[in-house]
Design a protein around this motif. Structure first.
Motif, PDB file in Angstrom:
ATOM      1  N   HIS A 175       1.546   5.086  -1.913  1.00 65.00           N
ATOM      2  CA  HIS A 175       0.911   6.132  -2.718  1.00 65.00           C
ATOM      3  C   HIS A 175       1.825   7.344  -2.869  1.00 65.00           C
ATOM      4  O   HIS A 175       2.685   7.585  -2.025  1.00 65.00           O
ATOM      5  CB  HIS A 175      -0.389   6.604  -2.050  1.00 65.00           C
ATOM      6  N   THR A 177       8.926  16.612   2.741  1.00 64.38           N
ATOM      7  CA  THR A 177       9.310  15.206   2.868  1.00 64.38           C
ATOM      8  C   THR A 177       9.620  14.658   1.469  1.00 64.38           C
ATOM      9  O   THR A 177      10.058  15.389   0.603  1.00 64.38           O
ATOM     10  CB  THR A 177       8.195  14.390   3.548  1.00 64.38           C
ATOM     11  N   ILE A 192       6.093   6.928  10.505  1.00 64.93           N
ATOM     12  CA  ILE A 192       6.715   5.782  11.171  1.00 64.93           C
ATOM     13  C   ILE A 192       6.967   6.071  12.648  1.00 64.93           C
ATOM     14  O   ILE A 192       7.318   7.196  13.013  1.00 64.93           O
ATOM     15  CB  ILE A 192       8.029   5.381  10.450  1.00 64.93           C
ATOM     16  N   ILE A 198       0.871  -1.178   0.000  1.00 61.89           N
ATOM     17  CA  ILE A 198       0.000   0.000   0.000  1.00 61.89           C
ATOM     18  C   ILE A 198       0.909   1.230   0.000  1.00 61.89           C
ATOM     19  O   ILE A 198       1.319   1.722   1.060  1.00 61.89           O
ATOM     20  CB  ILE A 198      -0.951   0.006   1.223  1.00 61.89           C
ATOM     21  N   TYR A 210       7.787   0.191   6.828  1.00 60.52           N
ATOM     22  CA  TYR A 210       7.490   1.525   6.321  1.00 60.52           C
ATOM     23  C   TYR A 210       8.443   1.828   5.157  1.00 60.52           C
ATOM     24  O   TYR A 210       9.654   1.674   5.278  1.00 60.52           O
ATOM     25  CB  TYR A 210       7.670   2.562   7.429  1.00 60.52           C
ATOM     26  N   PHE A 261       2.688  26.834  -5.536  1.00 65.21           N
ATOM     27  CA  PHE A 261       3.378  25.584  -5.246  1.00 65.21           C
ATOM     28  C   PHE A 261       4.270  25.793  -4.027  1.00 65.21           C
ATOM     29  O   PHE A 261       5.005  26.771  -3.944  1.00 65.21           O
ATOM     30  CB  PHE A 261       4.232  25.145  -6.441  1.00 65.21           C
ATOM     31  N   TYR A 267       4.602   1.224  10.754  1.00 58.90           N
ATOM     32  CA  TYR A 267       3.902   2.153   9.881  1.00 58.90           C
ATOM     33  C   TYR A 267       2.615   2.614  10.570  1.00 58.90           C
ATOM     34  O   TYR A 267       1.823   1.795  11.040  1.00 58.90           O
ATOM     35  CB  TYR A 267       3.573   1.472   8.546  1.00 58.90           C
ATOM     36  N   HIS A 308      14.967  14.150   6.216  1.00 60.16           N
ATOM     37  CA  HIS A 308      13.775  13.306   6.371  1.00 60.16           C
ATOM     38  C   HIS A 308      14.126  11.834   6.122  1.00 60.16           C
ATOM     39  O   HIS A 308      13.772  10.957   6.924  1.00 60.16           O
ATOM     40  CB  HIS A 308      12.673  13.770   5.406  1.00 60.16           C
ATOM     41  N   ASN A 311       5.192   7.275  -0.034  1.00 53.78           N
ATOM     42  CA  ASN A 311       5.383   6.452   1.161  1.00 53.78           C
ATOM     43  C   ASN A 311       4.232   5.470   1.339  1.00 53.78           C
ATOM     44  O   ASN A 311       3.206   5.571   0.666  1.00 53.78           O
ATOM     45  CB  ASN A 311       5.636   7.308   2.412  1.00 53.78           C
ATOM     46  N   GLY A 312       4.477   4.495   2.196  1.00 53.56           N
ATOM     47  CA  GLY A 312       3.469   3.467   2.413  1.00 53.56           C
ATOM     48  C   GLY A 312       4.034   2.287   3.171  1.00 53.56           C
ATOM     49  O   GLY A 312       5.029   2.430   3.897  1.00 53.56           O
ATOM     50  N   ILE A 313       3.389   1.139   2.992  1.00 57.10           N
ATOM     51  CA  ILE A 313       3.771  -0.044   3.764  1.00 57.10           C
ATOM     52  C   ILE A 313       3.916  -1.257   2.848  1.00 57.10           C
ATOM     53  O   ILE A 313       3.137  -1.445   1.894  1.00 57.10           O
ATOM     54  CB  ILE A 313       2.746  -0.323   4.896  1.00 57.10           C
ATOM     55  N   LYS A 320       2.231  11.262  -2.497  1.00 60.61           N
ATOM     56  CA  LYS A 320       1.563  12.335  -1.761  1.00 60.61           C
ATOM     57  C   LYS A 320       1.134  13.409  -2.747  1.00 60.61           C
ATOM     58  O   LYS A 320       1.806  13.655  -3.740  1.00 60.61           O
ATOM     59  CB  LYS A 320       2.529  12.938  -0.741  1.00 60.61           C
ATOM     60  N   PRO A 321       0.013  14.083  -2.458  1.00 60.92           N
ATOM     61  CA  PRO A 321      -0.398  15.178  -3.346  1.00 60.92           C
ATOM     62  C   PRO A 321       0.669  16.279  -3.391  1.00 60.92           C
ATOM     63  O   PRO A 321       1.429  16.444  -2.444  1.00 60.92           O
ATOM     64  CB  PRO A 321      -1.676  15.700  -2.684  1.00 60.92           C
ATOM     65  N   THR A 322       0.698  17.008  -4.493  1.00 66.08           N
ATOM     66  CA  THR A 322       1.586  18.171  -4.616  1.00 66.08           C
ATOM     67  C   THR A 322       1.167  19.210  -3.585  1.00 66.08           C
ATOM     68  O   THR A 322      -0.007  19.586  -3.526  1.00 66.08           O
ATOM     69  CB  THR A 322       1.442  18.782  -6.027  1.00 66.08           C
ATOM     70  N   PRO A 380      -0.463  16.646   2.059  1.00 64.55           N
ATOM     71  CA  PRO A 380      -1.075  17.870   1.525  1.00 64.55           C
ATOM     72  C   PRO A 380      -2.501  17.615   1.046  1.00 64.55           C
ATOM     73  O   PRO A 380      -2.850  16.498   0.674  1.00 64.55           O
ATOM     74  CB  PRO A 380      -0.176  18.212   0.332  1.00 64.55           C
ATOM     75  N   VAL A 421       0.198  22.524  -2.098  1.00 63.47           N
ATOM     76  CA  VAL A 421      -0.260  23.794  -2.647  1.00 63.47           C
ATOM     77  C   VAL A 421      -0.670  24.716  -1.504  1.00 63.47           C
ATOM     78  O   VAL A 421      -1.374  24.297  -0.588  1.00 63.47           O
ATOM     79  CB  VAL A 421      -1.455  23.572  -3.617  1.00 63.47           C
ATOM     80  N   GLN A 422      -0.184  25.946  -1.558  1.00 64.56           N
ATOM     81  CA  GLN A 422      -0.620  26.979  -0.610  1.00 64.56           C
ATOM     82  C   GLN A 422      -1.857  27.620  -1.221  1.00 64.56           C
ATOM     83  O   GLN A 422      -1.768  28.305  -2.248  1.00 64.56           O
ATOM     84  CB  GLN A 422       0.510  28.007  -0.450  1.00 64.56           C
TER      85      GLN A 422
END
Lengths: 196, 196
Positions: free
Chosen positions: A51, A82, B88, A49, A93, A77, B93, A119, A86-88, A53-55, B54, A57-58
């Protein structure tokens, strides 16, 4: 990521790819699209699992037109604090960044930010698997480089050493990521070998 | 998240909080702000590496003014396909969602989406720790409810059962999350007790 004024971002992801030599199976896909397809395949087959991460955005201004969806009319932007993915996987992790270079002989460390390295170092210290996926666009070759190797080059740079990782070093210290029809950047095959 | 036309989103996060009764220590902070402050504290003290993802935005138009930053001039909020927070802790995770309700007697399951439940179930199956943080705004009480308990209520709902979790059940089956000056929603204290 530079787009001319008014360009639709969604489609324009494709534009760069047809200009560089790529194998038939990989034609027209960016590294991000390849990794997203891979992660979707992993999720669908319940293998991992993971994915994107979304971009970040401010969001500054939002309009609420009557009877339609909220529209963000002013946003900027933000720099990611980070990594992108990321995921499992198998109780572990997983955390990684993916970068493309058009350079023929080296990967410039300027592609990575100091806080991303920090990070990734933290992730490793806490028991996670942290790495970088590097694609050499001109060769259409994609490599897996463990965090520890990356940190070592980064620390050399901080001490006044070279500001890049040679292509040859990535070939030797990293791992070529095989192409798989559905798992187009089949990085879990490398993780299986290295960590289990 | 509804903002009137032209409202600055960044500041307006604060607006709701002054209307509900809150303890002095917690005054004026949303649950999201409290969790972000908590996660920052965990990262700074190197206790855990957990971040909020985000907000997913579908970017449609971007302008590049001369000599200034790219401006997103058209974007839309997308529905999140996963949960809001992951990272983590002690080699594990961690993956969770956080929700506030103004209801006095129950937490409506409509606050959670089907695909979020599926995601959380996958995380649990792959060896991660998945849970939900629920704040009852009127009592200013924040609870930790394990994924397994949430799934059980969700599956009852699918079979025609109740569409909410009673406040009393959350008090009994969940865990009150203590307030700590720096770790304002000190959820790791619950994880320590439950999983280690």
């Amino acid at each position: 990521m530079k787009y001319p004024n008014g360009t639709k971002m969604i489609k324009s992801n494709y534009k760069d790819n047809f200009t560089s030599k790529q194998s038939f199976g990989n034609r027209g896909m960016t590294l991000e699209e390849d990794i997203n397809a891979t992660n979707n395949y992993y999720v669908e087959t319940d293998r991992a699992i993971i994915h994107k991460k979304p971009t970040p955005v401010q969001i500054v201004n939002v309009n609420y037109p009557k009877r339609s969806a909220a529209v963000i009319t002013e946003g900027y932007f933000k720099q990611a604090s980070t990594t992108d993915y990321n995921g499992i996987y198998r109780n572990k992790y997983i955390d990684f960044e993916a970068k493309v270079t058009k350079n023929k002989t080296l990967f410039p460390l300027a592609n990575i930010h100091e806080h991303q390295i920090k990070h990734m170092e933290s992730i490793t210290r806490h028991g996670g698997i942290s790495f970088i996926v590097i694609r050499f666009a001109l060769y259409n070759e994609t490599y897996f480089l463990q965090g520890e190797k990356l940190f070592s080059y980064w620390n050399d740079k901080l001490k006044g050493g070279r500001k890049s990782i040679p292509y040859q070093a990535i070939k030797e210290e990293g791992f070529f990521i095989p192409f798989h029809y559905q798992a187009r950047v089949n990085y879990l095959s490398i993780i299986d070998k290295l960590y289990f």
